[in-house]
Write an enzyme that holds these catalytic residues in place. Structure first.
Site, PDB file in Angstrom:
ATOM      1  N   LYS A   1     -17.756  -6.887   5.450  1.00  0.00           N
ATOM      2  CA  LYS A   1     -16.436  -7.518   5.378  1.00  0.00           C
ATOM      3  C   LYS A   1     -15.852  -7.578   6.784  1.00  0.00           C
ATOM      4  CE  LYS A   1     -12.474  -7.188   2.304  1.00  0.00           C
ATOM      5  NZ  LYS A   1     -11.808  -6.385   1.278  1.00  0.00           N
TER       6      LYS A   1
ATOM      7  N   SER B   1      -2.973  -7.733   2.662  1.00  0.00           N
ATOM      8  CA  SER B   1      -3.261  -7.658   4.097  1.00  0.00           C
ATOM      9  C   SER B   1      -3.637  -9.041   4.631  1.00  0.00           C
ATOM     10  CB  SER B   1      -4.413  -6.684   4.356  1.00  0.00           C
ATOM     11  OG  SER B   1      -4.066  -5.397   3.921  1.00  0.00           O
TER      12      SER B   1
ATOM     13  N   ARG C   1      -1.705  -5.628  -8.459  1.00  0.00           N
ATOM     14  CA  ARG C   1      -0.583  -6.521  -8.200  1.00  0.00           C
ATOM     15  C   ARG C   1      -0.370  -7.446  -9.390  1.00  0.00           C
ATOM     16  NH1 ARG C   1      -3.144  -7.712  -2.508  1.00  0.00           N
ATOM     17  NH2 ARG C   1      -4.860  -7.130  -3.840  1.00  0.00           N
TER      18      ARG C   1
ATOM     19  N   HIS D   1       0.841  -1.207   0.000  1.00  0.00           N
ATOM     20  CA  HIS D   1       0.000   0.000   0.000  1.00  0.00           C
ATOM     21  C   HIS D   1       0.880   1.263   0.000  1.00  0.00           C
ATOM     22  CE1 HIS D   1      -3.171  -2.646   2.169  1.00  0.00           C
ATOM     23  NE2 HIS D   1      -3.641  -2.413   0.971  1.00  0.00           N
TER      24      HIS D   1
HETATM   25  P1  ADP Z   1      -9.861  -3.644  -0.747  1.00  0.00           P
HETATM   26  O1  ADP Z   1     -10.502  -4.539   0.269  1.00  0.00           O
HETATM   27  O2  ADP Z   1     -10.674  -2.443  -1.087  1.00  0.00           O
HETATM   28  O3  ADP Z   1      -9.326  -4.348  -1.972  1.00  0.00           O
HETATM   29  P2  ADP Z   1      -7.165  -3.429   0.227  1.00  0.00           P
HETATM   30  O4  ADP Z   1      -6.729  -2.726   1.446  1.00  0.00           O
HETATM   31  O5  ADP Z   1      -6.961  -4.895   0.179  1.00  0.00           O
HETATM   32  O6  ADP Z   1      -8.655  -2.991   0.023  1.00  0.00           O
HETATM   33  O7  ADP Z   1      -6.446  -2.786  -1.024  1.00  0.00           O
HETATM   34  C1  ADP Z   1      -6.603  -1.444  -1.371  1.00  0.00           C
HETATM   35  C2  ADP Z   1      -5.992  -1.218  -2.741  1.00  0.00           C
HETATM   36  O8  ADP Z   1      -4.596  -1.431  -2.670  1.00  0.00           O
HETATM   37  C3  ADP Z   1      -6.506  -2.167  -3.803  1.00  0.00           C
HETATM   38  O9  ADP Z   1      -6.547  -1.464  -5.024  1.00  0.00           O
HETATM   39  C4  ADP Z   1      -5.471  -3.248  -3.843  1.00  0.00           C
HETATM   40  O10 ADP Z   1      -5.409  -3.865  -5.121  1.00  0.00           O
HETATM   41  C5  ADP Z   1      -4.221  -2.447  -3.573  1.00  0.00           C
HETATM   42  N1  ADP Z   1      -3.168  -3.262  -2.980  1.00  0.00           N
HETATM   43  C6  ADP Z   1      -3.230  -4.106  -1.934  1.00  0.00           C
HETATM   44  N2  ADP Z   1      -2.041  -4.711  -1.703  1.00  0.00           N
HETATM   45  C7  ADP Z   1      -1.189  -4.210  -2.641  1.00  0.00           C
HETATM   46  C8  ADP Z   1       0.171  -4.444  -2.967  1.00  0.00           C
HETATM   47  N3  ADP Z   1       0.911  -5.339  -2.308  1.00  0.00           N
HETATM   48  N4  ADP Z   1       0.683  -3.754  -3.993  1.00  0.00           N
HETATM   49  C9  ADP Z   1      -0.083  -2.896  -4.675  1.00  0.00           C
HETATM   50  N5  ADP Z   1      -1.357  -2.648  -4.463  1.00  0.00           N
HETATM   51  C10 ADP Z   1      -1.931  -3.287  -3.453  1.00  0.00           C
END
Ligand code: ADP
Length: 158
Positions: A41, A126, A88, A17
């Site tokens: 969620k 996460s 990703r 992130h």
């Molecule tokens: P959500 O539940 O809305 O997908 P996340 O917190 O999992 O929320 O992710 C928020 C954003 O960050 C999403 O667009 C996700 O694809 C991106 N994201 C999560 N992990 C990574 C990572 N390791 N590298 C790049 N982008 C990421």
């Protein structure tokens, strides 16, 4: 002034992130992190805890807010018409494509900008971090120290 919202669950914020936030800050004058409060969620951290962790690991020039309900409404209320999402792998694409087009349907003025993460974070999520931390594995390469500490506290308290 160009503005964008990086929206997500951030449960908790990972180095992946942070990589996206840094890339977004090069492209936009003002980036706000919007932490989604999604009652459907199940999350490990509350929205307030997630916000606090983000504030601890990112510089103070970036604003962090929680929001409920529709992302497009939250963005519109702030007069922001660009949403940032991280990509990703190809596996993210289907879902993100669907979301971006749904949001555009809800408000044609809203555009989603996708930023590609550094390859070293391409496997990082996460969920993986929570699984690893739950099994007492070392996550210090994946998250910042305050997040690692919070994970330990949360998971050992049950
Ligand atoms: P959500 O539940 O809305 O997908 P996340 O917190 O999992 O929320 O992710 C928020 C954003 O960050 C999403 O667009 C996700 O694809 C991106 N994201 C999560 N992990 C990574 C990572 N390791 N590298 C790049 N982008 C990421």
């Amino acid at each position: 002034m160009s503005k964008a919202i990086y929206a997500g669950s951030f449960d908790p914020i990972t180095n992946g992130h942070i990589d996206i936030v840094k890339r977004a800050q090069k492209l936009f004058d003002e980036v706000t992190i919007g932490v989604i409060q999604n009652p459907d969620k199940k999350s490990l951290f509350t929205v307030d805890e997630r916000i606090k962790l983000i504030q601890e690991v990112l510089p103070s020039d970036i604003s962090v807010e929680g929001f409920e309900g529709l992302l497009v409404e939250y963005a519109r209320n702030k007069n922001v018409y660009t949403i940032i999402r991280g990509l990703r792998a190809v596996s993210d694409f289907d879902f993100e494509f669907q979301m971006a087009l749904t949001n555009r349907n809800l408000d044609p003025k809203i555009d989603t900008v996708f930023l590609m993460t550094d390859v070293k974070y391409s496997y990082l999520s996460s969920s993986i971090v929570k699984q690893l931390a739950g099994l007492n594995a070392n996550v210090s390469d994946l998250v910042q120290a305050p997040v690692e500490k919070a994970l330990k506290e949360k998971l050992s308290n049950g």
